[in-house]
Design a protein around this motif. Structure first.
Motif, PDB file in Angstrom:
ATOM      1  N   LEU A  48     -22.802 -28.738  38.985  1.00 45.11           N
ATOM      2  CA  LEU A  48     -23.177 -30.142  38.833  1.00 45.11           C
ATOM      3  C   LEU A  48     -22.292 -30.769  37.764  1.00 45.11           C
ATOM      4  O   LEU A  48     -22.044 -30.164  36.721  1.00 45.11           O
ATOM      5  N   GLN A  49     -21.830 -31.996  38.042  1.00 43.19           N
ATOM      6  CA  GLN A  49     -20.943 -32.712  37.132  1.00 43.19           C
ATOM      7  C   GLN A  49     -21.582 -34.034  36.692  1.00 43.19           C
ATOM      8  O   GLN A  49     -22.258 -34.688  37.488  1.00 43.19           O
ATOM      9  N   LEU A  50     -21.322 -34.424  35.457  1.00 40.71           N
ATOM     10  CA  LEU A  50     -21.725 -35.746  34.964  1.00 40.71           C
ATOM     11  C   LEU A  50     -20.678 -36.232  33.971  1.00 40.71           C
ATOM     12  O   LEU A  50     -20.337 -35.514  33.024  1.00 40.71           O
ATOM     13  N   ASP A  51     -20.172 -37.426  34.225  1.00 43.06           N
ATOM     14  CA  ASP A  51     -19.136 -38.017  33.361  1.00 43.06           C
ATOM     15  C   ASP A  51     -17.953 -37.072  33.175  1.00 43.06           C
ATOM     16  O   ASP A  51     -17.385 -36.964  32.082  1.00 43.06           O
ATOM     17  N   GLY A  52     -17.586 -36.362  34.235  1.00 47.90           N
ATOM     18  CA  GLY A  52     -16.428 -35.485  34.190  1.00 47.90           C
ATOM     19  C   GLY A  52     -16.652 -34.164  33.498  1.00 47.90           C
ATOM     20  O   GLY A  52     -15.712 -33.384  33.311  1.00 47.90           O
ATOM     21  N   ASN A  81     -32.473 -26.778  41.587  1.00 47.21           N
ATOM     22  CA  ASN A  81     -32.305 -27.227  42.965  1.00 47.21           C
ATOM     23  C   ASN A  81     -31.123 -28.200  42.992  1.00 47.21           C
ATOM     24  O   ASN A  81     -31.215 -29.312  42.489  1.00 47.21           O
ATOM     25  N   LEU A  82     -30.001 -27.749  43.550  1.00 49.09           N
ATOM     26  CA  LEU A  82     -28.775 -28.551  43.517  1.00 49.09           C
ATOM     27  C   LEU A  82     -28.939 -29.895  44.207  1.00 49.09           C
ATOM     28  O   LEU A  82     -28.418 -30.911  43.735  1.00 49.09           O
ATOM     29  N   TRP A  83     -29.659 -29.931  45.319  1.00 49.07           N
ATOM     30  CA  TRP A  83     -29.866 -31.199  46.031  1.00 49.07           C
ATOM     31  C   TRP A  83     -30.635 -32.194  45.151  1.00 49.07           C
ATOM     32  O   TRP A  83     -30.242 -33.351  45.012  1.00 49.07           O
ATOM     33  N   GLU A  84     -31.738 -31.733  44.569  1.00 40.55           N
ATOM     34  CA  GLU A  84     -32.572 -32.630  43.759  1.00 40.55           C
ATOM     35  C   GLU A  84     -31.840 -33.104  42.510  1.00 40.55           C
ATOM     36  O   GLU A  84     -31.892 -34.299  42.158  1.00 40.55           O
ATOM     37  N   GLU A  85     -31.157 -32.187  41.827  1.00 45.31           N
ATOM     38  CA  GLU A  85     -30.481 -32.574  40.594  1.00 45.31           C
ATOM     39  C   GLU A  85     -29.286 -33.476  40.871  1.00 45.31           C
ATOM     40  O   GLU A  85     -28.990 -34.381  40.086  1.00 45.31           O
ATOM     41  N   TRP A  86     -28.613 -33.255  41.996  1.00 45.84           N
ATOM     42  CA  TRP A  86     -27.524 -34.159  42.399  1.00 45.84           C
ATOM     43  C   TRP A  86     -28.072 -35.578  42.589  1.00 45.84           C
ATOM     44  O   TRP A  86     -27.492 -36.551  42.104  1.00 45.84           O
ATOM     45  N   ALA A  87     -29.215 -35.687  43.260  1.00 41.80           N
ATOM     46  CA  ALA A  87     -29.825 -37.004  43.467  1.00 41.80           C
ATOM     47  C   ALA A  87     -30.177 -37.660  42.132  1.00 41.80           C
ATOM     48  O   ALA A  87     -29.964 -38.865  41.929  1.00 41.80           O
ATOM     49  N   LYS A  88     -30.708 -36.876  41.211  1.00 41.32           N
ATOM     50  CA  LYS A  88     -31.091 -37.423  39.897  1.00 41.32           C
ATOM     51  C   LYS A  88     -29.871 -37.852  39.093  1.00 41.32           C
ATOM     52  O   LYS A  88     -29.920 -38.833  38.332  1.00 41.32           O
ATOM     53  N   ILE A  89     -28.765 -37.126  39.244  1.00 43.35           N
ATOM     54  CA  ILE A  89     -27.518 -37.529  38.578  1.00 43.35           C
ATOM     55  C   ILE A  89     -27.023 -38.857  39.137  1.00 43.35           C
ATOM     56  O   ILE A  89     -26.670 -39.773  38.382  1.00 43.35           O
ATOM     57  N   GLU A  90     -27.001 -38.976  40.459  1.00 47.70           N
ATOM     58  CA  GLU A  90     -26.549 -40.240  41.073  1.00 47.70           C
ATOM     59  C   GLU A  90     -27.452 -41.398  40.651  1.00 47.70           C
ATOM     60  O   GLU A  90     -26.986 -42.510  40.385  1.00 47.70           O
ATOM     61  N   ASP A  91     -28.743 -41.136  40.574  1.00 49.55           N
ATOM     62  CA  ASP A  91     -29.711 -42.146  40.139  1.00 49.55           C
ATOM     63  C   ASP A  91     -29.436 -42.576  38.697  1.00 49.55           C
ATOM     64  O   ASP A  91     -29.402 -43.763  38.382  1.00 49.55           O
ATOM     65  N   ALA A  92     -29.209 -41.607  37.825  1.00 46.67           N
ATOM     66  CA  ALA A  92     -28.973 -41.905  36.411  1.00 46.67           C
ATOM     67  C   ALA A  92     -27.683 -42.688  36.219  1.00 46.67           C
ATOM     68  O   ALA A  92     -27.613 -43.608  35.390  1.00 46.67           O
ATOM     69  N   VAL A  93     -26.643 -42.343  36.984  1.00 45.27           N
ATOM     70  CA  VAL A  93     -25.358 -43.040  36.865  1.00 45.27           C
ATOM     71  C   VAL A  93     -25.501 -44.510  37.239  1.00 45.27           C
ATOM     72  O   VAL A  93     -25.031 -45.400  36.525  1.00 45.27           O
ATOM     73  N   VAL A  94     -26.168 -44.760  38.359  1.00 44.39           N
ATOM     74  CA  VAL A  94     -26.329 -46.142  38.827  1.00 44.39           C
ATOM     75  C   VAL A  94     -27.191 -46.956  37.864  1.00 44.39           C
ATOM     76  O   VAL A  94     -26.924 -48.136  37.610  1.00 44.39           O
ATOM     77  N   LYS A  95     -28.211 -46.332  37.302  1.00 40.63           N
ATOM     78  CA  LYS A  95     -29.133 -47.046  36.415  1.00 40.63           C
ATOM     79  C   LYS A  95     -28.706 -47.017  34.941  1.00 40.63           C
ATOM     80  O   LYS A  95     -29.406 -47.572  34.087  1.00 40.63           O
ATOM     81  N   HIS A  96     -27.566 -46.363  34.664  1.00 45.86           N
ATOM     82  CA  HIS A  96     -27.061 -46.251  33.284  1.00 45.86           C
ATOM     83  C   HIS A  96     -28.116 -45.627  32.366  1.00 45.86           C
ATOM     84  O   HIS A  96     -28.321 -46.061  31.233  1.00 45.86           O
TER      85      HIS A  96
END
Length: 404
Positions: free
Chosen positions: A205-209, A304-319
Motif C-alpha cells: 500500500l502506498q500513500l503520498d509516494g 485487507n488490501l482491498w479495504e485499506e486501498w479504498a480508505k487510502i483513496e477516500d483519505a486522499v480525496v478528502k484531504h
C-alpha cells in the motif's frame, strides 16, 4: 462531517466488492462501470449507487462512448476520483482522467504499470536489475540480443496479465519462427532472457509516494509454470526480516519511486536468480494481486488490501489523514487448482489452520495460517499432493488475439 465524494470505479472482471463496500462505508457516492457480460454477477449492489454497463469486454469497449458516457454523468455529479480495479482497466481509467482532468495516475505513468516493455526500460534507467530484454521493433536489435544473450528466452505480450500468452524459446531459429508467426503483432511483444530461480511477489500500500505496508511472498509453483504445464498453484509469505525479505523490500521501494505510484496498492513480482543469487525485477501492477492472494495476505497480516486501498483513496480525496491498522506477523499460504468437479468436496481438509475456502466453481482452493511458517509449508505440500491425486484438472489457456 466530511461532504460525501463521488468515485467512479471501473472493472472488466468480477472483483473488488470489498473495495466498493469500504468506499461506500466511508460515506461516499459510488458508481461502477463494468461490462454487460457481468450484469448477473453478485456485485455488492447495496453499496453501489449506480452500475453502468458497457457492451463488449476489455478491448471491445468503445472508448469514445465511454468518455461521452462519463462526461454525461459529470453533468450532475462531480467525480472526484476514477479507480481501476483490475489490470485491464488501468488504461481506461488513465484515459478518462487525462480527458476529464481528474487527479490521479495519467497515461504515461499508467504505462509503467501495464506495459512490460515500458516498465523494463524504466527500471533499467533507474539502475534496477532486470533480465536482459529487447523490443521486437528492429531486426538488427533482435539479432544482437539473440547473439549475445544466452537462451532460453521468453516472448512476452507487453500488456497481458500474469503469465498469459508467454512463449518459451530455446534457440535463434525458433525465436524468429515465432516472431514471423506474430506478423504485425510483434510490436505488442518483447523478448527476454529466461532466468531460472525463485519467483516472489510483494503486495503493498502506498500513500503520498511512501510505502505504508508491504508483505513479501514466494510462489511455490509460479504462474508461468501453471500456465505452461498445469498443476497446483501455491504461494506463501516468507520469513519476516530474512535476507530475501529485506532485499525485495528495498528493490520494491526503488521501483515505486522510479515508476511514480503515489497512492494506492501494488503487486510486484521478482525473481531471485539461481545463477547469481541476485534479485531481478519482473513486473508490477497498480492493483491487488489476483488468485486470492489478497485473502492470503490478510490471513498473515490482518490487513485487507482491498479495504485499506479504498480508505487510502477516500483519505486522499478528502484531504484527511489515513492510519494503517495494526499489522500482525503470522504466516499464511494458498493452494489452488482447477477442479474436475463443479463443487469439489473439501470437507476432508479439516485442519484447524484452514481459514479460507475459495468460493469458485470448478476450483479447489484453501488458505491456511499459522504462527509457524514450517506448519504452513507442511500443509501446502500435503494439500497439493492430495489435490493432484483426487481433484485437479487442467485447461488450455485461451490464445491471445487482441492486444493493448
Amino acid at each position: 462531517m466530511t461532504t460525501p465524494k463521488t468515485f467512479l470505479c471501473i472493472s472488466n472482471y468480477f472483483k473488488g466488492n470489498a473495495f466498493l463496500i469500504a468506499l461506500k462505508k466511508q460515506g461516499n457516492r459510488v458508481f461502477l462501470v463494468t461490462t454487460a457480460q457481468l450484469r448477473d454477477k453478485p456485485w455488492a449492489f447495496e453499496y453501489i449507487d449506480e452500475v453502468f454497463y458497457m457492451p463488449g469486454q476489455d478491448l471491445d469497449w468503445d472508448m469514445d462512448l465511454l468518455l461521452k458516457g462519463v462526461g454525461g454523468l459529470m453533468k450532475d455529479h462531480k467525480i472526484e476520483a476514477i479507480i481501476a480495479l483490475d489490470d485491464y482497466d488501468v488504461e481506461k481509467a488513465a484515459f478518462l482522467r487525462e480527458n476529464l482532468r481528474i487527479p490521479g495516475m495519467g497515461q504515461t505513468t499508467g504505462r509503467y504499470f501495464r506495459d512490460k516493455l515500458a516498465m523494463r526500460m524504466r527500471a533499467k534507467d533507474a539502475g534496477i536489475r532486470v533480465p536482459p530484454f529487447s523490443p521486437l521493433f528492429n531486426n538488427e536489435e533482435i539479432n544482437q540480443f539473440a547473439d549475445t544473450v544466452d537462451a532460453p528466452w521468453v516472448l512476452k505480450p507487453r500488456s497481458e496479465a500474469s503469465a498469459h500468452g508467454i512463449i518459451k524459446v530455446h534457440n535463434k531459429e525458433d525465436l524468429w519462427k515465432h516472431i514471423n508467426e506474430l506478423g504485425e503483432n510483434r510490436v505488442y511483444y518483447l523478448v527476454e532472457q529466461f532466468k531460472p530461480g525463485d519467483v516472489y511477489h510483494a503486495d503493498g500500500l502506498q500513500l503520498d509516494g511512501k510505502t505504508l505496508f508491504l508483505t513479501v511472498s514466494r510462489y511455490l509453483a509460479t504462474p508461468m509454470e501453471i500456465s505452461q504445464g498445469g498443476g497446483i498453484f501455491r504461494s506463501a509469505n516468507i520469513k519476516y526480516g530474512s535476507e530475501d525479505d529485506k532485499a525485495i523490500k528495498k528493490v520494491n521501494e526503488e521501483i515505486m519511486k522510479a515508476f511514480g505510484l503515489k497512492n494506492g496498492t501494488s503487486h510486484t513480482e521478482f525473481i531471485k536468480s539461481r545463477e547469481d543469487g541476485q534479485i531481478y525485477f519482473l513486473e508490477t501492477a497498480s492493483r491487488v494481486g489476483g488468485a486470492h492472494l489478497a485473502e492470503m495476505v490478510e490471513a498473515a497480516t490482518e490487513v485487507n488490501l482491498w479495504e485499506e486501498w479504498a480508505k487510502i483513496e477516500d483519505a486522499v480525496v478528502k484531504h484527511e489523514k489515513y492510519k494503517l491498522p495494526k499489522v500482525t506477523k503470522n504466516y499464511a499460504g494458498i493452494v489452488l487448482t482447477l477442479s474436475k468437479y463443479e463443487h469439489p468436496d473439501l470437507s476432508g481438509f479439516d485442519d484447524p489452520e484452514v481459514c479460507f475456502r475459495v468460493p469458485l466453481d470448478y476450483h479447489a482452493g484453501l488458505i491456511v495460517k499459522s504462527p509457524k511458517q514450517e506448519r504452513v509449508m507442511q500443509l501446502l505440500d500435503n494439500y497439493a499432493e492430495r489435490f493432484a491425486t483426487d481433484l485437479s484438472t487442467s485447461a488450455d489457456a485461451p490464445e491471445v488475439k487482441k492486444f493493448h
